[in-house]
Design a protein around this motif. Structure first.
Motif, PDB file in Angstrom:
ATOM      1  N   SER A 134      26.916  29.798  47.123  1.00 20.25           N
ATOM      2  CA  SER A 134      27.924  30.256  48.083  1.00 20.25           C
ATOM      3  C   SER A 134      27.601  31.658  48.585  1.00 20.25           C
ATOM      4  N   GLU A 153      37.166  30.435  49.385  1.00 16.88           N
ATOM      5  CA  GLU A 153      36.241  29.317  49.578  1.00 16.88           C
ATOM      6  C   GLU A 153      35.967  28.585  48.264  1.00 16.88           C
ATOM      7  N   PRO A 154      35.678  27.302  48.332  1.00 13.91           N
ATOM      8  CA  PRO A 154      35.340  26.557  47.108  1.00 13.91           C
ATOM      9  C   PRO A 154      34.074  27.132  46.458  1.00 13.91           C
ATOM     10  N   ASN A 155      34.127  27.333  45.162  1.00 19.97           N
ATOM     11  CA  ASN A 155      32.967  27.813  44.396  1.00 19.97           C
ATOM     12  C   ASN A 155      32.404  29.125  44.952  1.00 19.97           C
ATOM     13  N   SER A 156      33.294  30.016  45.376  1.00 25.83           N
ATOM     14  CA  SER A 156      32.856  31.285  45.984  1.00 25.83           C
ATOM     15  C   SER A 156      32.068  32.149  45.009  1.00 25.83           C
ATOM     16  N   THR A 199      29.620  31.268  43.061  1.00 29.18           N
ATOM     17  CA  THR A 199      28.279  30.773  42.753  1.00 29.18           C
ATOM     18  C   THR A 199      27.219  31.458  43.604  1.00 29.18           C
ATOM     19  N   HIS A 222      35.647  35.844  51.569  1.00 30.37           N
ATOM     20  CA  HIS A 222      35.270  34.512  51.089  1.00 30.37           C
ATOM     21  C   HIS A 222      35.942  34.139  49.763  1.00 30.37           C
TER      22      HIS A 222
END
Length: 431
Positions: free
Chosen positions: A21, A13-16, A18, A10
């Motif tokens: 997420s 992935e965007p903002n992984s 956080t 992952h």
């Protein structure tokens, strides 16, 4: 052999990084399940999975946890070694930057298993963005109730501290790391006693690499059989290989243990166009060099050992035929001399003289006898220094002389580096 993105699945992935997420991918479910088990059963699960330390030596992780004495009425500590400093190694930093909660969940499980109430992540201080991201992730975990008091209502308490080191290669050695964490100069300790008995603050301590701890949650989510379905019997599971140097697509490649460099190069686009491989490191510059004859060596602990090197940190530095092996080894030797803490004589004095001799040889001022002197100094360092830094400093020298002795001799014959265009022209004219 296929790539097996698990820890790195992952990263893109965007903002992984956080909490939102991470929880969307079953984050912290493994910690919840583990805290419902007995600590000894958690250790047994990791032992049965066969997870081995991903920081270099490959020591069985569950066995290391099992060394912690119980019923001793002393505090126990977990310390995560995030002082990634081995030349060519760049797997832990991107892991912490992209998915720090993977590490935090692993910390919870590991600390619970060894009955630790306090855990530390010792991070290389220069990587400020990673420091900030880790601190933010830890704050998220506290806010969610995954750290602190009564985690998951289990009655288990854990405090996690992110500590920024001052940036020293020697602090990657676990006892030097503990000295630094205690506020002293980072220097290796005499063993015994080992950290499992007297580690941080003279209490039982486990020191594990980032990737080792981050690999724990998936074992509890997917199961022992799933983990052991990858890799070999003695080196099960998946791991991150760092490819750098003269490859078309350098980067992190996650694959089962036992994959070969030939297979990894297929995924990395091969050696840069128009060139061929000359030499490479299987586990960073502190491991003996390999050549193009070793492309099919299984990259696991047993395979690399049988071929005369070590898997180490899986830092695969690739060099093509345009590279002077003597110059490359000199640069590494200068690094080890600079990073030596100076505590023991073999390393302090030995690395200094290795540098002096390598500089002479690289300039073409040496003789055949200097090669024997280099090997003699290396032999007097190997196995006689306080920690593995001294041993690591000798590895590129002894292995490069073994495989590229003619290139060293060419420096003497030419009076300089044969890869220097001016010297090469002179040599061609003389012939």
């Amino acid at each position: 052999m296929q790539l097996t993105p698990v820890l790195s699945q992952h990263w893109g992935e965007p903002n992984s990084w956080t909490m939102r997420s991470y929880r969307s991918h079953e984050g912290y479910t493994a910690a919840r399940d583990a805290l419902a088990m007995e600590p000894d059963d958690v250790i047994k699960t990791v032992k049965d999975a066969g997870l081995r330390g991903r920081g270099g030596a490959g020591f069985p992780t569950g066995m290391k946890w099992g060394f912690i004495p119980q019923g001793d009425n002393k505090p126990h500590y977990l310390v995560v070694n995030a002082d990634e400093s081995e030349p060519g190694t760049c797997k832990d930093i991107p892991l912490m930057l992209a998915t720090p909660h993977t590490l935090i969940e692993g910390v919870i499980i590991a600390a619970y298993a060894i009955r630790a109430k306090h855990a530390f992540i010792y991070l290389r201080g220069e990587v400020v963005p990673v420091l900030r991201r880790l601190q933010a992730a830890v704050a998220e975990a506290y806010e969610a109730g995954y750290l602190g008091k009564n985690i998951f209502g289990s009655g288990y308490d854990l405090e996690l501290i992110v500590h920024a080191g001052a940036g020293a290669y020697i602090c990657g050695e676990e006892t030097a790391l503990l000295d630094s964490l205690e506020g002293r100069r980072g220097q290796p300790r005499l063993r015994p006693p080992f950290p499992a008995v007297e580690g941080l603050y003279a209490c039982p301590t486990v020191v594990n690499n980032v990737e080792s701890i981050a690999s724990v949650p998936i074992i509890f989510r997917k199961g022992i059989e799933w983990f052991r379905s990858m890799g070999s019997e003695k080196s099960p599971g998946f791991t991150l290989y760092s490819l750098s140097g003269h490859v078309a697509r350098p980067g992190q490649y996650e694959a089962p243990l036992g994959i070969t460099l030939r297979e990894l190069l297929d995924y990395a686009g091969g050696i840069r166009a128009g060139h061929k491989i000359k030499f490479w490191t299987p586990g960073g510059s502190s491991t003996p060099l390999f050549t193009d004859a070793h492309l099919d060596v299984p990259l696991d602990y047993e395979g690399c050992g049988a071929a005369g090197s070590m898997l180490g940190t899986k830092a695969l530095q690739i060099f093509d035929e345009t590279t002077c092996v003597v110059r490359a080894v000199l640069r590494w030797t200068e690094f080890y001399a600079h990073e030596s803490c100076g505590k023991c004589t073999p390393c302090r004095e030995g690395t200094y003289w290795l540098v002096q001799m390598m500089r002479r040889i690289e300039k073409g001022e040496g003789t055949d006898a200097d090669l024997e002197k280099l090997l003699d100094i290396s032999d007097n360092i190997l196995g006689r220094s306080f920690c593995a830094l001294g041993d690591g400093a000798t590895s590129p020298i002894t292995s490069s002389i073994k495989y590229f002795r003619d290139e060293y001799l060419a420096h003497f014959e030419l009076g300089g580096c044969p890869f220097d265009p001016y010297k090469s022209t002179l040599m061609a004219g003389a012939s």
